[in-house]
Design an enzyme around this catalytic site. Structure first.
Site, PDB file in Angstrom:
ATOM      1  N   ASP A  48      35.386  -1.637 -11.916  1.00 17.13           N
ATOM      2  CA  ASP A  48      34.510  -2.312 -12.871  1.00 17.13           C
ATOM      3  C   ASP A  48      34.785  -3.796 -12.619  1.00 17.13           C
ATOM      4  OD1 ASP A  48      32.762  -1.435 -15.413  1.00 17.13           O
ATOM      5  OD2 ASP A  48      33.764  -3.278 -15.955  1.00 17.13           O
ATOM      6  N   LYS A  89      37.295   5.150 -19.687  1.00 20.58           N
ATOM      7  CA  LYS A  89      37.311   3.737 -19.253  1.00 20.58           C
ATOM      8  C   LYS A  89      38.739   3.235 -19.366  1.00 20.58           C
ATOM      9  CE  LYS A  89      34.322   0.776 -17.771  1.00 20.58           C
ATOM     10  NZ  LYS A  89      33.016   1.011 -17.145  1.00 20.58           N
TER      11      LYS A  89
HETATM   12  N1  GLU Z   1      32.329   0.875 -13.937  1.00 25.12           N
HETATM   13  C1  GLU Z   1      31.129   1.492 -13.509  1.00 25.12           C
HETATM   14  C2  GLU Z   1      30.284   1.879 -14.705  1.00 25.12           C
HETATM   15  O1  GLU Z   1      30.265   1.151 -15.672  1.00 25.12           O
HETATM   16  C3  GLU Z   1      31.383   2.627 -12.543  1.00 25.12           C
HETATM   17  C4  GLU Z   1      32.213   3.757 -13.054  1.00 25.12           C
HETATM   18  C5  GLU Z   1      32.548   4.805 -12.023  1.00 25.12           C
HETATM   19  O2  GLU Z   1      32.051   4.749 -10.910  1.00 25.12           O
HETATM   20  O3  GLU Z   1      33.313   5.707 -12.398  1.00 25.12           O
HETATM   21  O4  GLU Z   1      29.594   2.853 -14.764  1.00 25.12           O
END
Ligand code: GLU
Length: 450
Positions: free
Chosen positions: A166, A126
């Site tokens: 996100d 993240k």
């Molecule tokens: N931010 C999204 C999540 O919380 C997507 C992450 C992604 O597609 O890598 O899963």
């Protein structure tokens, strides 16, 4: 609770005393997987849990950018490469003023188990920045994204770490980030980011995937209870990309989303936000305006707006907190229970405080589904985007949607089996945590101690 689990939770509370969100998620996940630790004494010997709460790598970087008036600004960039045991680090970037180490770490930890649940080879990561996109011009956003990628590009790659969107990061930002990556590296490596535009390798259905996946998961839960989604009322939160996807699918399936929320309050639409395409598409307009006000919806469609309030006191068949972490506290949980809600389906990452979640799970007849399972459709389609990019091909929207449906059903069924294996009944929270944990734990043990 298993003694080793308790010790590690105590250790995390001390070591991360200033990171409440991270402590909260560790407590939630590790309490749920305690029976697995009872059954696997070798995990304590390998000190697996202490290893799991320490990111493999986490770094910050400087992001300097110039606003339209010629004033320079400095923000903090983050990337947390939490766990790479089952695949390249994978997870979104969040641009929001409150981004800090605790939030990035909690999201990275959750992502590790969520990604494991999808069945696709993705580790957990993240990142983001404390940059606040509200009120910024197009050119400012572009300059910020370019500066962000200039600092990050050396540490990511299609087989290394694959960021995505996100909160505060959508298709537009991913475009600018990818453009800068390509310019700096001079190679066509579009598998380095997911959530791209369709002209340069984005997967069909990725924008809708989190919301659609959440509804597909909900359908599995309803099927288990012998019920149908048609005619059901749903209380949602937020009005961003995820809620938009939920509304679109609810519209197709004849369910009614009656609430939306924002930082300014919530709206109640008795007819349903999901009653017309015009209403659903207005959510996109609201988001793009950068005003970040849900009252705009009430003004446009003449429905009631409740300033400064959350929608959790509203009567609905299904509650889907789809906005952000810690949106539902104990007093809201009590309202939800008093309203006789049967389905509490978490969508945002960790939308419920731990005491509220425990309370809801203890309500007789209430079914609680955890976000790491319910919202996994987004990252699952990101995983499909990675596959398409590496094979230089593109699946149709129908093909991706079909795969998404299968993945959501598998996540539900795997969770049910995992909970049953430990004699926990139809416990989706425990089941999802156990199933995700077991996969990551097994991979870490098989790869040796590092
Ligand atoms: N931010 C999204 C999540 O919380 C997507 C992450 C992604 O597609 O890598 O899963």
């Amino acid at each position: 609770m298993n003694a080793y689990v308790s010790r590690v939770i105590e250790y995390v509370k001390k070591r991360h005393a200033d990171e409440p969100e991270f402590v909260q998620t560790v407590e939630e996940v590790f309490s749920a997987i305690s029976p697995v630790i009872d059954a696997h004494p070798e995990y304590e010997k390998a000190d697996l849990l202490t290893r799991m709460v320490e990111p493999e790598r986490m770094f910050t970087f400087r992001v300097v950018w110039c606003d339209d008036a010629g004033q320079w600004h400095t923000n903090i960039g983050y990337r947390c490469q939490f766990n790479g045991a089952i695949g390249p680090y994978k997870g979104g970037l969040r641009f929001q003023a409150n981004v800090c180490p605790s939030i990035i770490k909690f999201l990275g930890f959750e992502q590790t188990f969520k990604n494991a649940l999808t069945g696709l080879p993705m580790g957990g990561g993240k990142g983001g920045s404390d940059f606040d996109p509200a009120g910024k011009s197009e050119a400012e956003i572009m300059r910020f994204c370019q500066s962000y990628m200039t600092a990050l590009y050396r540490y990511i790659g299609p087989d290394v770490d694959v960021p995505a969107g996100d909160m505060g990061v959508g298709g537009r930002e991913i475009g600018y980030l990818y453009g800068q990556y390509r310019r700096l590296k001079g190679v066509w490596e579009n598998g380095v980011l997911t959530g791209k535009g369709f002209t340069y390798g984005g997967s069909k259905t990725r924008p809708e995937a989190t919301g659609y996946g959440a509804i597909y998961y909900l359908q599995e839960v309803l099927r288990h209870e012998g019920e149908d989604i048609r005619g059901k009322t749903i209380a949602c939160a937020g009005f961003g990309n995820v809620t938009w996807g939920i509304c679109k699918k609810a519209y197709q399936l004849g369910a009614k989303v009656v609430t939306l929320s924002g930082p300014d309050g919530y709206i109640y639409d008795a007819e349903g936000v999901s009653s017309s395409e015009e209403k659903i598409e207005y959510l996109v307009e609201m988001r793009n305006s950068g005003r970040n006000k849900v009252k705009d919806y009430a003004d446009k469609f003449g429905v009631p707006f409740y300033p400064g309030e959350k929608p959790w006191g509203v009567k609905a068949d299904i509650v889907m907190p789809s906005a952000m972490q810690n949106d539902v506290h104990m007093e809201h949980a009590q309202q939800i229970a008093a309203n006789g809600v049967k389905y509490y389906i978490e969508v945002a990452n960790m939308p419920t405080t731990n005491d509220a979640l425990k309370f809801l799970m203890s309500q007789p007849g209430m079914i609680v589904a955890p976000s790491k399972a319910v919202n996994a459709g987004g990252v699952a389609v990101s995983g499909l985007e990675m596959s398409q990019n590496s094979e230089r091909l593109s699946w149709s929207a129908e093909e991706v949607d079909e795969k998404l449906k299968v993945i959501m059903k598998t996540i539900h069924d795997m969770s049910v089996e995992a909970a049953e294996e430990y004699g926990l009944g139809y416990n989706l929270v425990a089941g999802a945590n156990i199933a995700g944990f077991k996969k990551v734990a097994t991979a870490m043990m098989e790869q040796g101690c590092f």
